[in-house]
Scaffold this motif. Structure first.
Motif, PDB file in Angstrom:
ATOM      1  N   ARG A 143       0.862  -1.322   0.169  1.00 23.16           N
ATOM      2  CA  ARG A 143      -0.090   0.027   0.051  1.00 23.16           C
ATOM      3  C   ARG A 143       0.908   1.288   0.088  1.00 23.16           C
ATOM      4  O   ARG A 143       0.479   2.209  -0.626  1.00 23.16           O
ATOM      5  CB  ARG A 143      -0.940   0.044   1.108  1.00 23.16           C
ATOM      6  CG  ARG A 143      -1.914   0.954   1.235  1.00 23.16           C
ATOM      7  CD  ARG A 143      -2.888   1.424   0.034  1.00 23.16           C
ATOM      8  NE  ARG A 143      -3.680   2.556  -0.128  1.00 23.16           N
ATOM      9  CZ  ARG A 143      -4.364   2.900  -1.028  1.00 23.16           C
ATOM     10  NH1 ARG A 143      -4.268   2.133  -2.135  1.00 23.16           N
ATOM     11  NH2 ARG A 143      -5.138   3.891  -0.873  1.00 23.16           N
ATOM     12  N   TYR A 144       2.001   1.275   0.709  1.00 18.78           N
ATOM     13  CA  TYR A 144       2.862   2.430   0.804  1.00 18.78           C
ATOM     14  C   TYR A 144       3.509   2.510  -0.750  1.00 18.78           C
ATOM     15  O   TYR A 144       3.590   3.575  -1.148  1.00 18.78           O
ATOM     16  CB  TYR A 144       4.006   1.860   1.744  1.00 18.78           C
ATOM     17  CG  TYR A 144       5.282   2.990   1.825  1.00 18.78           C
ATOM     18  CD1 TYR A 144       5.237   4.171   2.276  1.00 18.78           C
ATOM     19  CD2 TYR A 144       6.363   2.624   1.100  1.00 18.78           C
ATOM     20  CE1 TYR A 144       5.996   5.101   2.108  1.00 18.78           C
ATOM     21  CE2 TYR A 144       7.250   3.579   1.048  1.00 18.78           C
ATOM     22  CZ  TYR A 144       7.401   4.898   1.705  1.00 18.78           C
ATOM     23  OH  TYR A 144       8.449   5.519   1.436  1.00 18.78           O
ATOM     24  N   ASP A 145       3.831   1.426  -1.223  1.00 18.16           N
ATOM     25  CA  ASP A 145       4.414   1.582  -2.616  1.00 18.16           C
ATOM     26  C   ASP A 145       3.363   2.439  -3.541  1.00 18.16           C
ATOM     27  O   ASP A 145       3.589   3.299  -4.431  1.00 18.16           O
ATOM     28  CB  ASP A 145       4.805   0.102  -3.488  1.00 18.16           C
ATOM     29  CG  ASP A 145       6.047  -0.359  -2.476  1.00 18.16           C
ATOM     30  OD1 ASP A 145       6.559   0.157  -1.738  1.00 18.16           O
ATOM     31  OD2 ASP A 145       6.161  -1.763  -2.638  1.00 18.16           O
ATOM     32  N   HIS A 146       2.205   1.973  -3.466  1.00 14.45           N
ATOM     33  CA  HIS A 146       1.135   2.536  -4.234  1.00 14.45           C
ATOM     34  C   HIS A 146       0.795   4.022  -3.978  1.00 14.45           C
ATOM     35  O   HIS A 146       0.733   4.690  -4.908  1.00 14.45           O
ATOM     36  CB  HIS A 146      -0.312   1.507  -4.275  1.00 14.45           C
ATOM     37  CG  HIS A 146      -1.466   2.191  -4.657  1.00 14.45           C
ATOM     38  ND1 HIS A 146      -1.592   1.942  -6.199  1.00 14.45           N
ATOM     39  CD2 HIS A 146      -2.383   3.100  -4.364  1.00 14.45           C
ATOM     40  CE1 HIS A 146      -2.661   2.754  -6.570  1.00 14.45           C
ATOM     41  NE2 HIS A 146      -3.053   3.204  -5.550  1.00 14.45           N
ATOM     42  N   LEU A 147       1.040   4.160  -2.912  1.00 13.92           N
ATOM     43  CA  LEU A 147       0.750   5.694  -2.300  1.00 13.92           C
ATOM     44  C   LEU A 147       1.907   6.663  -2.781  1.00 13.92           C
ATOM     45  O   LEU A 147       1.502   7.759  -3.038  1.00 13.92           O
ATOM     46  CB  LEU A 147       0.404   5.677  -0.742  1.00 13.92           C
ATOM     47  CG  LEU A 147      -1.008   5.193  -0.216  1.00 13.92           C
ATOM     48  CD1 LEU A 147      -0.903   4.999   1.204  1.00 13.92           C
ATOM     49  CD2 LEU A 147      -2.123   6.075  -0.766  1.00 13.92           C
ATOM     50  N   ILE A 148       3.146   5.906  -2.607  1.00 14.27           N
ATOM     51  CA  ILE A 148       4.096   6.752  -3.235  1.00 14.27           C
ATOM     52  C   ILE A 148       4.216   6.898  -4.552  1.00 14.27           C
ATOM     53  O   ILE A 148       4.387   8.223  -4.927  1.00 14.27           O
ATOM     54  CB  ILE A 148       5.596   6.001  -2.643  1.00 14.27           C
ATOM     55  CG1 ILE A 148       5.826   5.992  -1.194  1.00 14.27           C
ATOM     56  CG2 ILE A 148       6.594   6.539  -3.690  1.00 14.27           C
ATOM     57  CD1 ILE A 148       6.109   7.608  -0.840  1.00 14.27           C
ATOM     58  N   LEU A 149       3.782   6.034  -5.450  1.00 11.76           N
ATOM     59  CA  LEU A 149       3.359   6.317  -6.862  1.00 11.76           C
ATOM     60  C   LEU A 149       2.260   7.358  -6.980  1.00 11.76           C
ATOM     61  O   LEU A 149       2.503   8.338  -8.017  1.00 11.76           O
ATOM     62  CB  LEU A 149       3.052   5.129  -7.397  1.00 11.76           C
ATOM     63  CG  LEU A 149       4.062   3.896  -7.745  1.00 11.76           C
ATOM     64  CD1 LEU A 149       3.683   2.707  -8.264  1.00 11.76           C
ATOM     65  CD2 LEU A 149       5.234   4.652  -8.325  1.00 11.76           C
ATOM     66  N   ARG A 150       1.072   7.498  -6.368  1.00 14.73           N
ATOM     67  CA  ARG A 150       0.207   8.486  -6.417  1.00 14.73           C
ATOM     68  C   ARG A 150       0.842   9.644  -6.256  1.00 14.73           C
ATOM     69  O   ARG A 150       0.413  10.863  -6.597  1.00 14.73           O
ATOM     70  CB  ARG A 150      -1.303   8.016  -5.436  1.00 14.73           C
ATOM     71  CG  ARG A 150      -1.757   6.691  -6.023  1.00 14.73           C
ATOM     72  CD  ARG A 150      -3.236   6.914  -5.445  1.00 14.73           C
ATOM     73  NE  ARG A 150      -3.796   7.976  -5.576  1.00 14.73           N
ATOM     74  CZ  ARG A 150      -4.953   8.341  -4.891  1.00 14.73           C
ATOM     75  NH1 ARG A 150      -5.228   7.514  -3.618  1.00 14.73           N
ATOM     76  NH2 ARG A 150      -5.653   9.210  -5.267  1.00 14.73           N
TER      77      ARG A 150
END
Length: 115
Positions: free
Chosen positions: A28-35
């Protein structure tokens, strides 16, 4: 290894190591960083504490601890709306968490987004 999760680490762009309680939380952190990099969200923060009830001393002189909720992530959407997220699985949706979720809504007017 609480809830049979596999603790996972990520290295930030600055070289700092962040430890997550589960692989799901790290993803989820990886996804939020991309966002955030795409400009979809801003002000991403991890492990943010919210005080739901301050500590106090009761009539017998006993110190009662504060009630706090720690969100996995907070961030702001483009429109400025604050999002409070908690990465959950069935075992982590504890009775204590459900009470704190209700208190967040009642005390702070914040709905916790479960991922």
């Amino acid at each position: 290894m609480k809830y049979r999760n596999n603790p996972t680490e990520r290295v930030t762009s600055s070289g700092a190591v962040i430890r997550f309680d589960s692989q799901k939380e790290a993803r989820r952190y990886d996804h939020l960083i991309l966002r955030q990099q795409a400009g979809e969200i801003r002000d991403l923060r991890l492990q943010v504490d919210f005080t739901l009830q301050e500590a106090y001393t009761d009539q017998e002189g006993r110190r009662i601890r504060a009630i706090r909720y720690r969100a996995d992530f907070t961030y702001r959407e483009r429109d400025g709306r604050l999002v409070v997220e908690d990465v959950k699985s069935r075992p982590t949706r504890t009775r204590e968490y459900l009470i704190k979720r209700k208190l967040m809504k009642e005390q702070r007017g914040i709905d916790i987004t479960e991922v």
